[in-house]
Design an enzyme around this catalytic site. Structure first.
Site, PDB file in Angstrom:
ATOM      1  CB  SER A 189      -0.936   0.002   1.204  1.00 18.05           C
ATOM      2  OG  SER A 189      -0.188  -0.032   2.401  1.00 18.05           O
ATOM      3  CG  HIS A 194      -3.802  -1.562  -1.791  1.00 17.02           C
ATOM      4  ND1 HIS A 194      -4.271  -0.273  -1.807  1.00 17.02           N
ATOM      5  CD2 HIS A 194      -3.543  -1.847  -0.493  1.00 17.02           C
ATOM      6  CE1 HIS A 194      -4.274   0.212  -0.577  1.00 17.02           C
ATOM      7  NE2 HIS A 194      -3.837  -0.730   0.237  1.00 17.02           N
ATOM      8  CE  LYS A 215      -7.058  -0.213   0.577  1.00 19.09           C
ATOM      9  NZ  LYS A 215      -7.776  -0.510   1.815  1.00 19.09           N
TER      10      LYS A 215
END
Lengths: 402, 84
Positions: A182, A210, A241
């Site tokens: 990240s 991610h 996300k």
């Protein structure tokens, strides 16, 4: 000693900050996946992990609204009591199907998914080996585990192999890595790690927080992109996300997975996700699955901003993932840079040690499929101008596009 | 295996990581030497490499001073010797 005295160093560090506190950002309004209002000024959102830009998607909003009206605002209970509705069960089946796994568990946040899995997957006498740059949720999760925990050097398969070979021959071993890290946006060398895992008879958990919806032909993450899904025993991920909401999950083919529902405290002793969130996530997963164009646009945008910032003279990682982090030599410069960017209408993330690897000070941007190329080009120009103002770059060069 | 004692090897590893130029003694409190939580875990990795052992992170709870760190390392080495 007074209460909270142990936090004095933190207070002193905050007192040294000049300008707005980057860790107390309060948006006046968020208008779209890419636009907001901060301190009365319009800002481009370039640090929100909203990779597919689905937070305002009409279908997702409609699904959530309908559920909100039909099922109420919250479940007010745990998954193992009154907190499992049809939607929770349906989403778990949908996620398992998407990832090609037999089972999936949904958690109330991605943080809790790591906390839950890492605290319950292995027992006393077992071993967990984690990448040194792991997210805080992984560090906190392994602290709750009765297993012995050790770290290997970030993205260094040779170092992983060396540390595995030092472990006692008794007990199970779980290796934990992330798809995209990240802070710096770099991918794990997953094919090499999977080979080492196989060689040592270990198990492998990959946190695709991610990378889900970002990497792989179908958006299943780094394991799909690297062609090693069969070697990944546990896929952890988040809904906050690419799926634009909140929540987390783990999917697996392991025998006995269902028992975790009665062993995993961060799953059991917290309220389940509101049905409206479940509904929007299920719809967002449909969008992710059926619209590969979103992923292609995201990749184009990541390459575009990476190229523009690199051409401007910034030091970025070689890998143009949607997370692009500018390395800044010291915290003072990073804070000044961040404040000036906000004044110029750009919101990105400021990341300082010890939340960053190797003591780095970072200005971290995350690109979305919803960004228009013109927004990214304009942002790159402003970032270059401010970079020059704070002494990080020489004379600003014209940012290139494409 | 070097003839250098465990304690002096640990002092050397800590010294290499201390941001301020100062003499590191065995009684020094590691956090007072300017090492943050990540730096302390990185120190543990260096200790693992130096002594070719596994230092589980939960054992950091036993470590306040440089001497404490050396004591845990010696204990792990002794356990390993006893097991072989």
């Amino acid at each position: 000693m007074t209460l909270l005295q142990h936090l004095t160093p933190l207070r002193e560090a905050l007192d040294r900050l000049e300008g707005a506190n980057p860790f107390d950002v309060r948006f006046d309004a968020v208008l779209s996946p890419t636009e907001g209002v901060l301190h009365g000024r319009p800002v481009l959102l370039l640090g929100t992990n909203n990779y597919l830009g689905l937070t305002f998607d009409g279908d997702c909003v409609a699904a959530a609204s309908s559920s909100l009206a039909g099922e109420g605002t919250g479940t007010t209970g745990s998954r193992i009591a009154n907190g499992t509705y049809g939607g929770h069960h349906h989403l778990e089946a949908k996620l398992a199907g998407f990832l090609g796994r037999r089972q999936a568990m949904v958690f109330s946040t991605g943080y809790q998914a790591n906390l839950g899995m890492l605290s319950s997957l292995v027992g006393p006498g077992d071993h967990i080996v984690i990448d040194a740059d792991s997210h805080a949720s992984i560090y906190d999760g392994v602290r709750l585990s009765p297993a012995s925990v050790t770290r290997f050097r970030h993205n260094d398969p040779g170092d992983l192999a060396r540390r595995l070979s030092r472990l006692p021959s008794t007990g199970n071993t779980l290796i934990v890595v992330e798809g995209i890290y990240s802070m710096l946006g770099d991918r794990a060398p997953l094919a090499e790690i999977a080979a080492i895992k196989r060689e040592h008879g270990a198990h492998l958990l990959v946190d695709e927080a991610h990378s889900l919806g970002v990497l792989g032909e179908h958006g299943r993450g780094l394991a799909e992109e690297a062609g090693v899904e069969a070697e990944v025993d546990f896929v952890v991920g988040t809904f906050s996300k690419s799926l634009g909401a909140v929540g987390g999950f783990c999917a697996s083919d392991v025998d006995g997975f269902e028992l975790l529902r009665l062993a995993c405290r961060p799953y059991m002793f917290t309220a389940s996700l509101p049905p409206s969130v479940i509904a929007s996530v299920a719809r967002a997963l449909d969008r992710l699955t059926m619209e590969p164009a979103l992923r292609a646009r995201l990749a184009d945008n990541a390459r575009r901003l990476h190229a523009a910032l690199t051409a401007a003279g910034f030091e970025l990682g070689a890998d143009p993932t949607p997370i692009l982090s500018i390395r800044v030599p010291d915290a003072g410069t990073a804070i000044a840079f961040w404040n000036r960017l906000v004044e110029r209408g750009i919101y990105i993330n400021l990341a300082l040690p010890p939340a960053t690897p190797r003591g780095l000070c970072l200005l971290r941007s995350s690109v979305s499929a919803a960004h228009e190329p013109a927004q990214l080009d304009a942002a790159a120009r402003v970032v270059a101008e401010v970079g020059a103002e704070v002494g990080l770059l020489g004379r600003p060069r014209r940012a290139v596009s494409g | 295996m070097s003839n250098e004692s465990v304690a002096s090897r640990v002092v050397r590893l800590v010294t290499e990581r201390v941001p301020r130029a100062e003499a590191v003694t065995g009684s020094a409190v590691i956090r007072d030497l300017g090492l943050d939580s990540v730096a302390v875990m990185d120190l543990v990795m260096a200790v693992e490499d130096e002594f070719d052992l596994v230092f589980p992170l939960d054992r950091l709870g036993e470590v306040e001073t440089v001497d404490d760190l050396a004591r845990v390392v010696s204990g792990i080495l002794e356990q390993r010797t006893a097991a072989t």
